[in-house]
Design an enzyme around this catalytic site. Structure first.
Site, PDB file in Angstrom:
ATOM      1  N   GLU A 127      62.161   5.528  -6.003  1.00 13.38           N
ATOM      2  CA  GLU A 127      63.353   6.351  -6.204  1.00 13.38           C
ATOM      3  C   GLU A 127      63.687   7.041  -4.881  1.00 13.38           C
ATOM      4  OE1 GLU A 127      65.048  10.159  -8.812  1.00 13.38           O
ATOM      5  OE2 GLU A 127      62.994   9.451  -9.119  1.00 13.38           O
TER       6      GLU A 127
ATOM      7  N   ARG B  95      46.484   4.778  -8.566  1.00 10.48           N
ATOM      8  CA  ARG B  95      47.231   5.250  -7.415  1.00 10.48           C
ATOM      9  C   ARG B  95      46.256   5.673  -6.326  1.00 10.48           C
ATOM     10  NH1 ARG B  95      50.915   9.806  -9.386  1.00 10.48           N
ATOM     11  NH2 ARG B  95      51.505   9.815  -7.187  1.00 10.48           N
TER      12      ARG B  95
ATOM     13  N   LYS C 261      54.674  14.622  -4.475  1.00  9.14           N
ATOM     14  CA  LYS C 261      55.961  14.943  -3.845  1.00  9.14           C
ATOM     15  C   LYS C 261      56.250  16.437  -3.920  1.00  9.14           C
ATOM     16  CE  LYS C 261      58.629  10.667  -4.192  1.00  9.14           C
ATOM     17  NZ  LYS C 261      59.825  10.021  -4.786  1.00  9.14           N
TER      18      LYS C 261
END
Length: 661
Positions: free
Chosen positions: A48, A286, A296
């Protein structure tokens, strides 16, 4: 290397995971897929554009552009990877991020078969939403955020206890199809205010999987889109689009991280409801790496709070930050290949990344000599300058050399002189000798001081004929003649955090105040200049002999060379991965107590107005006190959640105010 799941070209089973009946394709869908792909195997990389890519995304790119095909045994000419901007949230996305993502993919050396935007499919997505309504599998709902949350809580309870009282269904779940069609069109035309209506999918409110609780497919946002413009006021959600675009682009393997594993049911529910091609889904753990954070939200807070100089600060784990630090694409890709993928949660030691930096830069970075803290040295018995040759790569003399000039006055680094000698020290000291690299030994005869007692000059004698016993130590140096040296600012970067695994709540207190040390008066020999005598270009990397690897920073100007330390020469032993859990296993009681104390101290200085502002992955709007009012999709938070957040805010305000009395 981390244990890989099915590595080594093991065919389709290499990326096999939990199977569902709804994931099966009909023969007709399989044939349609073969006609489109012509037998090629497709993956996709769908970030994104709401932030900068980091090293975790580098791992995902390596998996989707390379490793997945290796695992499957796919020939190189039959591989295709789609680079897709998953741009369904206009509030958080921007052209800046779109450009940055493209630059990072290109810099890492990956070439997509095609680049797409989810927003390019908005017309098709809207039509498919209408098809769901016509099939009585979606409805327009007017429940508030609080009511939806309450309904889902009831559904969750009833999944465990069927006799639990309460109806989890929306009162609009069974509204007539034609009514939902008309209202959905009204949503598109902007006849409703934000949060007055959503389109929800009629999934399974009795499922034990909360991702099946009638997910929102469309919401209203009166915000222009950075790519699609101002055409739309209704925007599809990730849960609606993700699977559909995978299908429309005929992706073979939809590969993502493990937190999406519970969305597998909803992913295939949508595709089955629309009778669309179903890609295979595979999840892997991850990346977690020591001494940094990859959230983030936390990275954004580091930037906003000015703990770092920006997204490309060399201490940041972003691709831009790592590149500026001096980590090349080859280094990052070698690191990603080394760690592989696994379905087990683990933490990778930062030393693994440093290992690949040293390994690759050793082969590519020319050698030079320099000093960070200069001390003047006068060689009393050297009357004339001596021209010497220094190899560019000492392990391969055939790769060339460069000239250096030993002059009667030189500079050495302050770390190579001690006033108090010791047996395990091999630099210079009063009455002690060391070899000037590529020249001869010198012995300290006199030490000169300034008015404050600092050493400012050493008087030495050179053993030019080698008549004295050969010293054990060799030190680097540069000429003190201006034409033979270049002034340089050395930026010495260290770990951003003081602990291997920053705590969930204590990470701010664990930031390293010594993560950057600047040596503004450094010097380096002129071999680093270009053939035209110009400063080296940005991102050119050298090995400063005996010290470490340094790369030219973009802050360099014609008047000042700025060098970032990539990594020191000394390599720590590569440690094993450390398993971790949310409870912080692996830490001693003493460490935990210290963490709690640091967290409390850090919170005393946190203004309650700022405590939620950086959590943009959770909230999109705040009141005047900084308390969140809308979730990341722009839906109003439930009253109960707002009440809970306000209690946290009030607790922090008391702590903050008490610290200022």
């Amino acid at each position: 290397m981390a244990e890989e799941v099915g590595a080594g070209g093991g065919g389709e089973d290499s990326l096999a995971a939990r199977e569902l009946e709804s994931a099966k394709n009909s023969p007709a869908l399989e044939e349609e897929h073969r006609q489109v792909t012509k037998g090629k195997v497709r993956t996709r990389f769908p970030p994104e554009p709401n932030g900068y890519l980091h090293i975790g995304h580098a791992k995902s790119m390596h998996m989707n552009f390379h490793l997945a095909f290796e695992k499957l045994g796919v020939p190189e000419d039959m591989r295709e990877t789609v680079f897709r901007y998953d741009d369904t949230n206009p509030e958080a996305e921007s052209q800046e991020y779109i450009d940055s993502l493209r630059e990072d993919v290109e810099w890492l050396g990956w070439t997509p078969a095609q680049t797409t935007f989810t927003s390019d499919y908005f017309d098709q997505l809207y039509d498919l939403a209408v098809r769901l309504i016509r099939a009585d599998k979606a409805y327009v709902c007017h429940q508030t955020g609080e009511q939806i949350s309450k309904s889902r809580s009831i559904a969750k309870e009833k999944a465990v206890n069927p006799h639990f009282e309460g109806d989890p269904n929306s009162p609009w779940r069974d509204r007539p199809i034609e009514e939902s069609l008309r209202l959905f069109e009204d949503m598109r035309l902007g006849k409703f205010k934000e949060n007055e209506a959503t389109l929800r999918m009629k999934m399974d409110m009795s499922s034990p999987n909360f991702n099946m609780y009638d997910q929102v497919a469309y919401r209203i946002k009166f915000i222009p889109h950075p790519h699609a413009g101002d055409t739309w006021v209704v925007y599809p959600t990730y849960d609606f689009t993700h699977c559909i675009i995978d299908s429309l682009e005929h992706i073979d393997y939809s590969i993502c991280t493990l937190e999406f594993e519970t969305r597998r049911e909803s992913y295939y529910w949508v595709l089955e409801a629309l009778d669309l091609y179903r890609p295979k889904v595979y999840e892997f753990s991850r990346l977690n790496i020591t001494y940094t954070v990859l959230s983030k939200r936390k990275l954004l807070k580091l930037v906003k709070a000015k703990w770092v100089a920006g997204w490309d600060d060399p201490r940041m784990p972003t691709i831009k930050g790592l590149r500026r630090r001096g980590y090349t694409a080859d280094i990052l890709n070698a690191f990603c290949k080394d760690i592989g993928v696994t379905r087990n949660e683990n933490i990778i030691q930062y030393e693994r990344l440093q290992h690949w930096a040293r390994t690759i830069l050793n082969e590519t970075a020319k050698r030079a000599m320099g000093v960070q803290d200069p001390i003047l040295v006068t060689i009393s018995n050297l009357e004339e300058p001596v021209k010497l040759e220094s190899p560019d790569f000492p392990f391969a003399p055939e790769r060339g050399s460069h000239s250096i000039v030993l002059t009667p006055k030189i500079y050495i680094d302050a770390s190579d002189f001690r006033e108090d000698d010791s047996k395990d020290y091999f630099g210079l000291a009063p009455g002690k000798s060391a070899i000037l690299k590529y020249a001869f030994p010198v012995c300290v005869n006199e030490v000169l001081y300034n008015d404050t007692g600092d050493v400012v000059e050493l008087k030495v004698t050179a053993d030019k004929d080698g008549s004295s016993p050969k010293p054990k130590g060799a030190i680097t140096w540069v000429s003190a003649v201006p034409d033979n040296v270049v002034s340089a600012e050395f930026r010495l970067y260290n770990h951003l955090f003081t602990v291997e695994c920053p705590g969930v709540d204590t990470w701010e207190a664990e930031l390293n105040p010594l993560s950057l040390e600047v040596k503004a008066q450094g010097l380096i020999d002129t071999s680093v200049l270009t053939v035209n005598g110009q400063l080296p270009s940005v991102f050119t990397t050298f090995q400063l002999e005996r010290v470490g690897y340094f790369t030219v920073d973009p802050d360099t100007t014609s008047a000042k060379l700025v060098l970032n330390r990539v990594v020191t020469l000394k390599e720590s032993s590569v440690k094993k991965d450390v398993s971790t859990g949310a409870d912080g296993k692996g830490r001693s009681r003493k460490e935990e107590q210290a963490r709690q104390l640091l967290e409390k101290e850090a919170r005393k200085n946190l203004d309650p107005k700022d405590m939620f502002q950086a959590e943009t992955d959770k909230y999109s709007a705040f009141d005047e006190d900084g308390i969140p009012t809308k979730d990341v999709e722009g839906i109003l938070l439930s009253k109960s959640l707002v009440k809970k957040l306000k209690k946290e805010w009030e607790k922090q305000k008391r702590l903050f105010d008490s610290n200022r009395k």
